[in-house]
Every structure is written in C-alpha cells, then in structure tokens.
Design an enzyme around this catalytic site. Structure first.
Site, PDB file in Angstrom:
ATOM      1  N   TRP A 146       0.914  -1.227   0.039  1.00 49.71           N
ATOM      2  CA  TRP A 146      -0.097  -0.141   0.019  1.00 49.71           C
ATOM      3  C   TRP A 146       0.826   1.351   0.052  1.00 49.71           C
ATOM      4  O   TRP A 146       0.281   2.317  -0.294  1.00 49.71           O
ATOM      5  CB  TRP A 146      -1.096   0.271   1.030  1.00 49.71           C
ATOM      6  CG  TRP A 146      -0.312   0.426   2.351  1.00 49.71           C
ATOM      7  CD1 TRP A 146       0.855  -0.525   2.884  1.00 49.71           C
ATOM      8  CD2 TRP A 146      -0.673   1.335   3.577  1.00 49.71           C
ATOM      9  NE1 TRP A 146       0.824   0.369   4.241  1.00 49.71           N
ATOM     10  CE2 TRP A 146       0.370   1.242   4.570  1.00 49.71           C
ATOM     11  CE3 TRP A 146      -1.737   2.421   3.382  1.00 49.71           C
ATOM     12  CZ2 TRP A 146       0.206   1.915   5.715  1.00 49.71           C
ATOM     13  CZ3 TRP A 146      -1.801   3.243   4.599  1.00 49.71           C
ATOM     14  CH2 TRP A 146      -0.849   3.121   5.722  1.00 49.71           C
ATOM     15  N   ASP A 147       2.087   1.056   0.156  1.00 46.26           N
ATOM     16  CA  ASP A 147       3.006   2.397   0.272  1.00 46.26           C
ATOM     17  C   ASP A 147       2.898   3.025  -1.021  1.00 46.26           C
ATOM     18  O   ASP A 147       3.022   4.311  -1.045  1.00 46.26           O
ATOM     19  CB  ASP A 147       4.800   1.674   0.357  1.00 46.26           C
ATOM     20  CG  ASP A 147       4.748   0.734   1.393  1.00 46.26           C
ATOM     21  OD1 ASP A 147       3.938   0.037   1.938  1.00 46.26           O
ATOM     22  OD2 ASP A 147       5.830   0.884   1.918  1.00 46.26           O
ATOM     23  N   GLU A 158       0.674  -1.628  13.111  1.00 47.01           N
ATOM     24  CA  GLU A 158       0.867  -2.967  13.145  1.00 47.01           C
ATOM     25  C   GLU A 158       1.201  -3.652  14.344  1.00 47.01           C
ATOM     26  O   GLU A 158       1.335  -4.875  14.657  1.00 47.01           O
ATOM     27  CB  GLU A 158       1.746  -3.719  12.279  1.00 47.01           C
ATOM     28  CG  GLU A 158       1.346  -3.408  10.522  1.00 47.01           C
ATOM     29  CD  GLU A 158       2.733  -3.937   9.615  1.00 47.01           C
ATOM     30  OE1 GLU A 158       3.628  -3.963   9.939  1.00 47.01           O
ATOM     31  OE2 GLU A 158       2.282  -4.056   8.351  1.00 47.01           O
ATOM     32  N   LYS A 199       3.272   1.887  16.220  1.00 42.71           N
ATOM     33  CA  LYS A 199       4.310   1.618  15.258  1.00 42.71           C
ATOM     34  C   LYS A 199       4.519   2.975  14.417  1.00 42.71           C
ATOM     35  O   LYS A 199       5.448   3.388  13.898  1.00 42.71           O
ATOM     36  CB  LYS A 199       4.178   0.290  14.455  1.00 42.71           C
ATOM     37  CG  LYS A 199       5.032  -0.021  13.604  1.00 42.71           C
ATOM     38  CD  LYS A 199       5.159  -1.325  12.733  1.00 42.71           C
ATOM     39  CE  LYS A 199       6.383  -1.557  11.693  1.00 42.71           C
ATOM     40  NZ  LYS A 199       5.911  -2.631  10.675  1.00 42.71           N
ATOM     41  N   GLN A 200       3.329   3.166  13.463  1.00 40.01           N
ATOM     42  CA  GLN A 200       3.279   4.287  12.635  1.00 40.01           C
ATOM     43  C   GLN A 200       1.939   4.732  12.639  1.00 40.01           C
ATOM     44  O   GLN A 200       1.088   4.381  13.276  1.00 40.01           O
ATOM     45  CB  GLN A 200       3.505   3.353  11.438  1.00 40.01           C
ATOM     46  CG  GLN A 200       2.577   2.740  10.714  1.00 40.01           C
ATOM     47  CD  GLN A 200       3.155   1.979   9.632  1.00 40.01           C
ATOM     48  OE1 GLN A 200       3.695   0.758  10.152  1.00 40.01           O
ATOM     49  NE2 GLN A 200       2.936   2.152   8.385  1.00 40.01           N
TER      50      GLN A 200
END
Ligand code: BGC
Length: 789
Positions: free
Chosen positions: A378-379, A507, A619-620
């Site tokens: 998906w980046d 994640e 995480k992000q």
C-alpha cells in the site's frame, strides 16, 4: 553506527574502505533506471561480506510459502524479485595474482554516487599479496535513455613496473537469492556462449518461465605511455592474429560453464600504463519480447551500445538526469546534510520507477536489496503517488493507478477466496495481483489497504483534473471496493456499522475491532463512490449507463453504500476529544515513549510480541494517517488534539511513520517537531539509523521524505482542484526551494523563513492560493507572499 559518508550536495562519497560497512554501501550506492537495478557490488572478485544483487523489474519467482501452521486462504507463495544475471563482473589478475580487496591492503579508496548524472564510480590502489600495486578506476551506470544497457569503464594501471594483466569480463546467471525459502536456485540455463568479442547467457526461471537474455560486448584501450594517447584492441587483435604494428598484443580466451559466459583478455602493460576495459551489457526479458527473439534482441542492443561508445552513452545519461532534476529538484540553502539527503531520496525514487510500464510498481526497497521481495505494498498509493504526481508527467501517476486497475480481477478472486460473495480485496503484498504475503495479520487483517487504493484515485483526479480516468477505470475499482466494504461490515443496533477483527496501519495491534482509520477510510470510500456515480450520471449519462450495466450495479447497492457511509461507527472519546485508534484503546496504560527507558527501544527488537500488543505504543501513523488523508474534513483543533495525544506514544518503528507526522506538525505550526521528524526520515539510509540499510534502502519511505518537505514545509495541498501553498522553511535553513508541476504549469517555490516567491517556469498560467490569498502567476512570471506570524 557512526555516519561515515561524506556530505556533499550532489554526491554520496565514501572515503576509505571498511569491509564491515560494505553491505550498507552496496545498498546506498545502488544504481537503477526503473527497468533494472544494481547494488554497488565490486566488478572484480570480492571474498568479504557482500550481497550480490542485479535485478530486472517485474521478473520474480513465486517461492513456496514457509509457515508454521497453515490457514485457509494463505497465499501459496511469497514472490521474490529475482537476483538476475550478474553483468558487472570483471575478474582481474596481475602477474597471476587475483585482485580481491578482501585479500589486499586498500589505499585511497573512494566510492562516489553522482546523483546529478546517475553514475557510480570507484577508485583505489590495491597492494596485492606479494606487494604489487595496482591502481583501479571504474565508472558505471544503467542507462536511462537506453534502458536495456548497463555500461562500465574499468581502468587498471600497474604501478611498480610492467605487469602481465588478465581481465575477464563475464556474465553470470548462476546466482542465488539470499532470501530463498528453501535455498533453491531459481534459474535454469538455456544457453551460454562466448567468442573473442562477445559473451552471452540466456536463462529461464524454474517456475513461471520468465526468460532473460544478456549479451556483452567490450572495447579495450591501452594508454600510450610515451605520447599520452591511446591504442585500441579489438576482436581481431584480441586473438593475437592480424596484429597491426603499434597496437597491443591481447590474447583472448573464452570460458563457458552452466549459466556463465566470459572471456579473459591477457596482455602486458607497461609500468604506469593504463589499460581501460569498456563493458557494454544488454538485458532483455520475455516480459517485453517473444522468447525466441531474446538472444537476437540482446545482441542488437549490445552492439548498438558498443557502436555509440561509452562517452556518448554517458553524455546521454547526463542529459536524461538533468531533465529529471530540472523538473523536480529540491534545493536547501544553509544545510548541506539536509540538501544531500533530500536529493538522495529523490534520486532513488527516480531510479526505481519511471512510469513507462503499467505492469511495474515500486517495491519498498526498490532495486537496492531483496527484503520485501520487490513486491507492491500500500506504500505506493499512500506514500509514493504524490511524488510522481508533482514531479513527473501525469501519465506516470496514471500508470500506477492502471496497475491496480489491471489487478481488479485478481482482487475479486482474492475476496472470493476469503469467502466474500462480491467485491474486491486488493492484496497487501503483490507482484501480479495475487496476495503473496504469508503473515496472517497482514494477509487477512490489514484490509485498510483497500482504503489507500480508493484514496489514490481521488488524489490523482483531484491533482491532475483528469476526470476521464473515473469513467474509464476509476469508478469500476471504487464500486468493487465498496462492494467489499458492504459485505465486510456488520451492523450493531447500538452503534451502527462496524468493522471487526482487523489490523490497522499500526501493526503493533492485531485483531482489533473498529480501527478508526479503517472504518473512516471505508466510510469515505463508500461516500466517494456515490459522489463519483452521481457526477458520471450527470456528465456522461450514456457511458455511465453502459458502465453500470457492465458491472451490474444497482440503485439498491448505491443506496446501501450511502447508508453504511453515514452510519459507520467511528470510535471517539468525548472527554479527550480524540478519535480512538480502536475499541478499548483507552483501557491501556497510556505512557509517553519519552518516559520509557531508552534500553526498551526499538520495541520490535527488545520486547516480546505479547508485550508489544498489550502496550499503547504505536508503530506508525494510524489515526493520524486518516487525518492526513482527509485533512480537508477536520479542523485544526481536532488535528491538534489527536496529534498531541498520539504522537507522544508513537515509536516510529516503520520508516513510513515520521513523514506523516512531519506533515501534520508543519500544518499545526509545530515547526521544531516537523524538522525533527524530517531529519528522522531524510537520512534514514545515509546514516543507517535503523541499522538495516544493508538489506536495502527504504525506497518507499523516501517518497514520504519528499512529502515531508513539499507537503510539510511547503504546506502543499489540493483543495477543490486548486493548488494551495502555505510554506515555511525551518530556522536551520537559509532557504528552501522546490519544484512542482500542477495541471500544465511548472512552479518553483522559494521559501525564506515565512516569505515565499512562486515562479512560473512554464508556458501555462497558474492560479493558486498562497497563504490564504488567491493569486494568478502568469507564464514566466512570479508572485510572492508572507506567512502571517
Ligand atoms: C509497515 C507497512 C509497510 C511495509 C512495507 C511495514 O513495516 O508497517 O505499513 O507497508 O513495512 O514498507
């Protein structure tokens, strides 16, 4: 690891040879042209630590999945981008002693990546076992205008008296992937052959029958030590016959074995006489040509390259790169480190994807390593698309979208495989449209990827104004995504529509319910699909009718989507005024990362998975990712409250994290935070922050770095089809300037503190909003503005 690369605005430079850093440098100094890529391995043999890597875009291997416990719906394979023909190899012997830097004393070693012109060079003096010294200078590139061609100039000079030299240029397809699941070799031989003036190999993959043919030609030149001129040696003289007077005597010896072909060129060099080998290697694959024509094609390309000659190929390479920089450079005054970093990020992105081939995409490591298998994540939609939208022709971004359009059938199959009766679930990781990742949390749960694919369509149309894309391709994708969400939600009488059992972008949480980001993007997709349907019906009634008949779309479906969109459950906490990352998030102990002892970090290396899952650490960007995407729907206060709550508990252990935070921080006026986050993303590989650059560079996060400058410091947004700029430059920089293309106009934006000048370098007028003021910038003209204090 201590940073070891020299700071230079246009070059990455390594001085001195440290074998312990070699694999990191092999990643950082990689070269590529979108069609193929090459790690910065040495041409000559090297016995020290090295990850040999030559990659051809789109040539992959479905390596049989390796998992502990099989689950229904798992992909059968994990795709691997293939380590392909090693075309750079040139073995060197001096008086019978092999040149291998792991066995030599290495003096004056320099490795340079020239980003302005797209070349990699190296120079050193090696003291060989036995004490002979040899000076080596090499330069290589993979050509941008002649994409099948890699060219090398390799010059050797014996320093202590005359020497018998043997140079062996070769092609070697007997290569392995380090990440092979079963230590299998992926290539089978078809042919290998060498003559006095060429070598060629042709191989095919064990599965899927991809074929690659490589053909190599060379020229040899000896400097005339007396006059300073150069003498040529060619195939006639290479075999020792027909030796014209005054030319060097070269003996050529051919070598072939399984998947390998090369030839050694033996000659005597005087003391201080430079012998230069030019190697031209052409590579073609069955992706582009009929299998039976491959050998001839490769030969034709190699012959053509040899005929043009190294200098002409190099001149064309410089020109092609000059054009890329003209359209998309970012210049930072007053901070050479930041300048080098941003150019490195831009350079690697251009090396990875050029947008000519809609079957290709952008792997998280580009062509710089094997990790992530070179597959599409998906980046691409979430992070990379904006870079190509602003710095390349709109056809490049369009091709990234077409890639997914072409995979729609497979995405429907994927949904069916997981038990859905309709709709499309795009894979989280893919080469050909099939899911090929085997971690269940990712395969089954990170369904938020569907949201990014819908968002990319919106982003593309909003940026380019190309509404024709919607009727031709976009709406069909949106409709199938909406069908998926319709079936994936379940209705709770108490709360509305819910999406249970997912993993969000963060994640570090698995199998959660009502991840705000996932629910929000699903609701947005359903709403956007309805809006596009209404527009198409109004503007292109006949085409719309034909389209909905083709995909059997009913009014009832559209009605249902509107209902779900309106009544999607979006968890939030009224007291704190924040969206909840997921149900129950506030039941966790909320403790800022700054309160954790440093020895706990990075969590993914120091903590058990169980402990990570129970913790509040993120995480992000997750909720914040949604606030970035849907930034026009939320006011600054809402963004601020959420940023203030989530950023302190975010560990940024994905390279994709800091950029989103940098952009939001910029918007919120948190200029120091924006700068801190920018630093974290921009030199990630140059300074090897995460200690993992030897696996390859973080290519997709480089697009995030670009966004953190242009969307973060530049404040670039598109609102209602209009370009909006709100720039500031960090205090640490004297000025910042970036270039973007927007709807036919090419703009150069120069920011000094809170003052901005926008120059229109194109022939089309531009209309935009600068610091809240609507301005017109005529072709060739400029406007300026000041940021309100
Ligand atoms: C991130 C994902 C990303 C993947 C590939 C992971 O670490 O969490 O969001 O898609 O890396 O870059």
């Amino acid at each position: 690891m201590k940073p070891y690369l020299k700071v230079n605005e246009w070059r990455i430079v390594e001085e001195g040879f440290d074998p312990a850093l070699n694999e990191v440098s092999e990643s950082v100094f990689s070269i590529g042209n979108g069609y193929m890529g090459q790690r910065a391995n040495f041409e000559e043999q090297y016995g020290g630590p090295s990850l040999q890597g030559s990659y051809m875009a789109g040539v992959y291997y479905p390596d049989k999945t390796r998992v502990g416990w099989w689950k229904n719906g798992y992909p059968e394979y994990f795709a691997k981008v293939l380590n392909s023909v090693n075309w750079i190899g040139i073995d060197v012997e001096v008086d019978g002693v092999q040149l291998d830097l792991s066995q030599c004393e290495v003096q004056n070693f320099t490795r340079t990546l020239d980003m302005r012109e797209g070349t990699l060079s190296r120079s050193f003096t090696a003291v060989l076992p036995g004490g002979r010294r040899l000076r080596v200078e090499s330069l290589r590139f993979v050509s941008v205008p002649f994409k099948e061609i890699g060219a090398i100039r390799y010059a050797v000079t014996p320093l202590d008296g005359p020497a018998q030299l043997k140079l062996t240029p070769y092609l070697d397809a007997d290569v392995v992937n380090k990440d092979s699941n079963y230590e299998e070799k992926f290539w089978e031989e078809i042919a290998q052959e060498a003559g006095v003036d060429y070598a060629r190999v042709e191989v095919k993959t064990r599965k899927l029958d991809f074929r690659v043919a490589s053909h190599m030609r060379y020229d040899l030149e000896a400097a005339d030590v007396r006059s300073g001129g150069a003498g040529q040696a060619d195939a006639d003289s290479a075999d020792g016959s027909d030796q014209p007077e005054g030319e060097m005597h070269v003996e050529a010896d051919t070598h072939t074995r399984g998947k390998f072909a090369g030839l050694s060129l033996s000659l005597r060099a005087e003391a201080d006489q430079t012998i230069t080998l030019y190697k031209y290697a052409a590579h073609v694959t069955s992706r582009d040509h009929a299998p039976e024509t491959l050998a001839d094609k490769a030969r034709e390309f190699a012959e053509d390259a040899q005929e043009r000659g190294f200098d002409a190929l190099l001149a064309a390479q410089r020109e092609a790169w000059a054009e890329k920089w003209r359209d998309g450079d970012i210049a930072i005054e007053g901070d050479a480190k930041a300048q080098q970093a941003i150019r490195f990020n831009i350079f690697q992105l251009h090396q990875t994807y050029t947008g000519e081939d809609d079957r290709l995409n952008i792997g998280p490591k580009g062509f710089t390593g094997e990790k992530y298998g070179g597959s599409t994540y998906w980046d691409t939609e979430a992070y990379c698309l904006p870079f190509y939208l602003s710095t390349a022709d709109s056809s490049v971004a369009r091709n990234l979208l077409i890639y997914r359009y072409k995979h729609l059938g497979k995405a429907k199959e994927n949904a069916a495989k997981l038990g859905f009766s309709k709709g499309a679930l795009y894979p989280m990781v893919t080469m050909n449209g099939e899911e090929c990742h085997n971690e269940w949390e990712i395969t089954f749960e990170e369904i938020h990827r569907n949201g990014a694919i819908a968002y990319a369509i919106y982003n593309y149309v909003e940026y380019t104004g190309d509404t024709s894309y919607l009727g031709e391709y976009g709406f069909e994708v949106l409709a199938e995504l909406s069908r998926f969400w319709e079936e994936r939600v379940n209705h709770s009488e108490r709360k509305g529509y819910m999406i249970l059992g997912v993993t969000g972008p963060n994640e570090y949480e698995n199998n959660v319910s009502n991840n705000w980001y996932t629910n929000r993007m699903a609701a947005w997709t359903l709403e956007y699909t309805g809006q596009v349907a209404a527009e198409l019906r109004k503007n292109e009634p006949e085409a719309y009718e034909a389209l909905i008949n083709r995909i059997s779309l009913s009014e009832a479906e559209l009605g249902k989507w509107a209902d779900i969109s309106k009544n999607m459950y979006l968890p939030q906490d009224d007291e704190l005024g924040v969206f909840l990352q997921q149900d129950g998030f506030l039941d966790k102990e909320i403790l800022p990362v700054s309160k954790l002892d440093a020895h706990n970090l990075p969590l993914n290396q120091k903590w058990s998975w169980d402990r990570i899952l129970r913790s509040c650490y993120i995480k992000q960007a997750d909720v914040l990712q949604g606030l970035f995407f849907l930034g026009d729907r939320y006011d600054l206060d809402t963004k601020k409250r959420n940023f203030d709550f989530y950023e302190p508990i975010t560990v940024h252990e994905s390279s994709l994290s800091p950029c989103v935070h940098a952009i939001l921080a910029g918007e919120l006026g948190y200029t120091d935070k924006a700068y801190e986050m920018y630093l974290r993303t921009s030199r990630l590989d140059l300074d090897n922050y995460n200690n993992d650059t030897e696996d390859g560079c973080h290519t997709t996060s480089m697009a995030g770095t670009w966004m953190s400058v242009v969307h973060g410091f530049g404040g670039l947004r598109v609102r209602g089809g209009r370009l909006v700029l709100n720039p500031f430059s960090p205090e640490e920089w004297t000025s910042l300037s970036f270039k973007v293309g927007f709807r036919g106009a090419r703009l150069k934006v120069t920011v000094t503190g809170g003052s901005t000048v926008v120059e229109n370098e194109s022939e089309s007028p531009a209309s935009l909003t600068l610091y809240g003021r609507e301005v017109e910038v005529p072709a060739g003209g400029s406007v300026s503005g000041e940021r309100e204090a």
